[in-house]
Design a protein around this motif. Structure first.
Motif, PDB file in Angstrom:
ATOM      1  N   VAL A 113     -59.220 135.193  30.309  1.00  0.00           N
ATOM      2  CA  VAL A 113     -60.208 134.876  29.267  1.00  0.00           C
ATOM      3  C   VAL A 113     -59.510 134.944  27.911  1.00  0.00           C
ATOM      4  CG1 VAL A 113     -62.177 135.726  30.589  1.00  0.00           C
ATOM      5  CG2 VAL A 113     -61.014 137.268  29.009  1.00  0.00           C
ATOM      6  N   GLY A 114     -60.015 134.163  26.954  1.00  0.00           N
ATOM      7  CA  GLY A 114     -59.472 134.205  25.601  1.00  0.00           C
ATOM      8  C   GLY A 114     -58.186 133.410  25.436  1.00  0.00           C
ATOM      9  N   HIS A 115     -57.924 132.456  26.350  1.00  0.00           N
ATOM     10  CA  HIS A 115     -56.795 131.535  26.130  1.00  0.00           C
ATOM     11  C   HIS A 115     -57.095 130.770  24.844  1.00  0.00           C
ATOM     12  CE1 HIS A 115     -54.459 127.806  26.659  1.00  0.00           C
ATOM     13  NE2 HIS A 115     -53.669 128.514  27.452  1.00  0.00           N
ATOM     14  N   PRO A 116     -56.072 130.406  24.040  1.00  0.00           N
ATOM     15  CA  PRO A 116     -56.353 129.687  22.792  1.00  0.00           C
ATOM     16  C   PRO A 116     -57.295 128.503  23.034  1.00  0.00           C
ATOM     17  CG  PRO A 116     -54.039 130.245  22.883  1.00  0.00           C
ATOM     18  CD  PRO A 116     -54.627 130.683  24.195  1.00  0.00           C
ATOM     19  N   GLY A 117     -58.288 128.388  22.181  1.00  0.00           N
ATOM     20  CA  GLY A 117     -59.232 127.272  22.256  1.00  0.00           C
ATOM     21  C   GLY A 117     -60.459 127.569  23.092  1.00  0.00           C
ATOM     22  N   PHE A 124     -57.860 139.096  33.197  1.00  0.00           N
ATOM     23  CA  PHE A 124     -57.039 139.563  32.088  1.00  0.00           C
ATOM     24  C   PHE A 124     -57.444 138.825  30.820  1.00  0.00           C
ATOM     25  CE2 PHE A 124     -54.674 138.602  35.973  1.00  0.00           C
ATOM     26  CZ  PHE A 124     -54.255 139.861  36.366  1.00  0.00           C
ATOM     27  N   THR A 125     -57.216 139.489  29.663  1.00  0.00           N
ATOM     28  CA  THR A 125     -57.295 138.701  28.428  1.00  0.00           C
ATOM     29  C   THR A 125     -55.944 138.014  28.265  1.00  0.00           C
ATOM     30  OG1 THR A 125     -56.641 140.637  27.146  1.00  0.00           O
ATOM     31  CG2 THR A 125     -58.992 140.120  27.177  1.00  0.00           C
ATOM     32  N   ALA A 127     -62.442 138.130  22.941  1.00  0.00           N
ATOM     33  CA  ALA A 127     -61.793 138.049  24.257  1.00  0.00           C
ATOM     34  C   ALA A 127     -62.109 139.312  25.060  1.00  0.00           C
ATOM     35  CB  ALA A 127     -60.286 137.888  24.081  1.00  0.00           C
ATOM     36  N   HIS A 128     -62.089 140.445  24.389  1.00  0.00           N
ATOM     37  CA  HIS A 128     -62.333 141.705  25.094  1.00  0.00           C
ATOM     38  C   HIS A 128     -63.769 141.751  25.626  1.00  0.00           C
ATOM     39  CE1 HIS A 128     -61.531 145.748  26.280  1.00  0.00           C
ATOM     40  NE2 HIS A 128     -62.596 146.191  25.623  1.00  0.00           N
ATOM     41  N   ALA A 129     -64.716 141.307  24.786  1.00  0.00           N
ATOM     42  CA  ALA A 129     -66.123 141.315  25.218  1.00  0.00           C
ATOM     43  C   ALA A 129     -66.301 140.390  26.429  1.00  0.00           C
ATOM     44  CB  ALA A 129     -67.023 140.877  24.067  1.00  0.00           C
ATOM     45  N   ARG A 130     -65.628 139.227  26.390  1.00  0.00           N
ATOM     46  CA  ARG A 130     -65.725 138.299  27.534  1.00  0.00           C
ATOM     47  C   ARG A 130     -65.142 138.944  28.787  1.00  0.00           C
ATOM     48  NH1 ARG A 130     -63.788 132.827  24.319  1.00  0.00           N
ATOM     49  NH2 ARG A 130     -65.707 132.600  23.129  1.00  0.00           N
TER      50      ARG A 130
END
Ligand code: SAM
Ligand code: SF4
Length: 445
Positions: free
Chosen positions: A302-306, A330-331, A352-355
């Protein structure tokens, strides 16, 4: 794979007189075998090296030498930096040069100073490693066996193609010979390893190129080898023949790690995964048609750019629809030299952490449901050792669940039907079942 590699390094060092030590304080050589996949793994290396320096200095004061080596992918990617930041390190070696370890030890002893080996050699290390590959633990009944290494897929976020190098497969004969040696040593379950294990294309005994499917059929003929697994597979390399192997081979356990990373087509494209979410859904469906009791595990970033809220929602939908027995998430971690590290539109860390927390709660709920559904079922368990309580044995189910049951030591190394009686946080409790012919009762998840 690092567990397997460490065992092979021990194999090469044995002829030099090295054997296992009780801890760093007692060791004439310490090898830190490292992982570079996420930045936290890399940070750990430098913090461990700081601790090992203290041990090395204390031993030096007692007149005892310690060879300190850093192996693995951090060594490959940051070898020069290691020597600059930790000049007390004697050897730095990348994952493709383990067979050169004895020569490196000799060179360091002769010349003094540090020795670094991070080129990708033309020769395949497997051709130079001794034959004695043993299971990771003496008397172990499960073992890893690397059949394929490296990767040519270049996902946007991943360092593997840069650290482990180009995709390469071991010859079928070498894999079969190693598997037979393992089985002769008491191994009942082998997990074939590769960064992209289902891209395996080793040279067959007939001179042709064999896929993972043919390798599995050949391994299944080894008497005494009761269980086969393989990891990690890529959705794009899941051939029809490999799907058929899941239908045909009872030895092939009904549990498949099939990373998807994201449920959003936009993100799958940005990640250069080469398939979309629908392809993954279809693939899972075809695998379940072939083997209805198959359960899945996966990896998510999660939290890959874009990545937007909508992209993340698509990941949650895919997880809900698929239903995983387990998954790793993983983030995104920026890895030097990868395309994603220089991509625009980074996701704020807090977002990203919340996701990640939301995704992990969903995965945990699915895992708990899967384990709860196991209660009352009778399934074959491979007993691997002792449990924590006296008289208790521990083992693993076909789905890699940890199972504990009361029973005699003589059952270690055997597969017995058990009935699951209770689910604990990370394991199942069971009683030995009198059934002579266990049938898996789990229906399609
Ligand atoms: N070859 C496998 C595949 O393509 O699915 C994955 C192997 S990779 C060594 C293991 C997992 O680490 C990946 O599936 C991914 O979820 C995670 N990973 C790799 N690079 C990462 C990064 N930069 N940040 C966060 N997780 C990462
Ligand atoms: Fe890394 Fe797997 Fe992608 Fe290869 S296929 S680059 S190992 S994530």
């Amino acid at each position: 794979m690092n567990v397997y590699d460490s065992a092979r390094m021990a194999d090469v060092l044995r002829p030099l007189g090295y054997g296992p030590a009780n801890g760093a304080e007692d060791a004439d050589m310490v090898i830190l075998n490292t992982c570079h996949i996420r930045d936290r793994a890399t940070e750990k290396v430098f913090s461990e090296l700081g601790k090992l320096r203290v041990v090395k200095d204390a031993r030096a004061r007692q007149g005892r030498e310690t060879v300190l080596a850093v192996a693995g992918c951090v060594a490959q990617a940051e070898g020069q930096e290691i020597l600059a930041r930790a000049p007390y390190v004697d050897l730095v070696l990348g994952p493709q040069t383990y067979h050169r370890l004895p020569e490196m030890v000799a060179r360091a002893a002769r010349a003094g100073g540090s020795v670094i080996e991070t080129d990708f050699p033309v020769e395949q290390k497997f051709d130079f490693l001794p034959d004695e590959a043993a299971p990771q633990l003496p008397g172990g009944v499960t073992a890893f066996l690397t059949v394929q290494e490296g990767c040519d897929k270049f996902c946007s976020f991943c360092v593997v193609p840069y650290t482990r190098g180009a995709e390469a497969s071991r010859a079928v004969a070498a894999v079969l010979a190693e598997a037979r040696r393992m089985v002769a040593g008491g191994v009942r379950e082998i997990s074939l390893l590769g960064q992209n294990v289902n891209a395996y294309h080793g040279e067959g005994p007939d001179g042709g190129s064999w896929g993972l499917d043919r390798l599995l059929y050949a391994l299944a003929e080894i008497p005494g080898l009761a269980r086969l697994r393989y990891t990690t597979s890529h959705p794009r390399d899941m051939s029809d023949a490999l799907i058929a192997a899941h239908r045909d081979l009872p030895q092939l356990m009904p549990f498949l790690h099939l990373p998807v990373q994201s449920g959003s087509d936009r993100m799958l494209d940005a990640m250069n995964r080469g398939h979309d979410a629908e392809d993954y859904r279809r693939l899972v469906g075809r695998l379940r048609d072939a083997r209805p009791d198959l359960a899945f595990s996966s990896d998510f970033i999660v939290g890959h750019p874009g990545e937007t809220d909508a992209d993340f929602a698509a990941t949650l939908s895919l997880v809900r629809e698929t239903g995983f027995a387990q998954a790793y998430s993983f983030t995104w971690s920026a890895r030097p030299g990868t395309p994603a590290a220089s991509a625009p539109n980074r996701v704020a860390e807090a977002v990203a952490h919340a996701r990640l927390l939301e995704l992990q709660a969903l995965i945990r709920a699915q895992q708990d449901r899967f384990n709860a559904d196991s209660v009352g079922l009778t399934m074959p368990v491979l007993f691997t050792g002792h449990g924590r309580k006296p008289g208790q044995l521990s083992g693993r189910s076909p789905y890699l669940q940890a199972v504990h049951a009361a029973g005699p030591d003589t059952l270690i190394g055997t597969i017995r039907p058990v009935t699951i009686t209770e689910m604990l946080t990370n394991s199942l409790t069971a009683t030995l079942s009198p059934d002579a012919n266990p049938m898996l009762e789990r229906a399609c998840a």
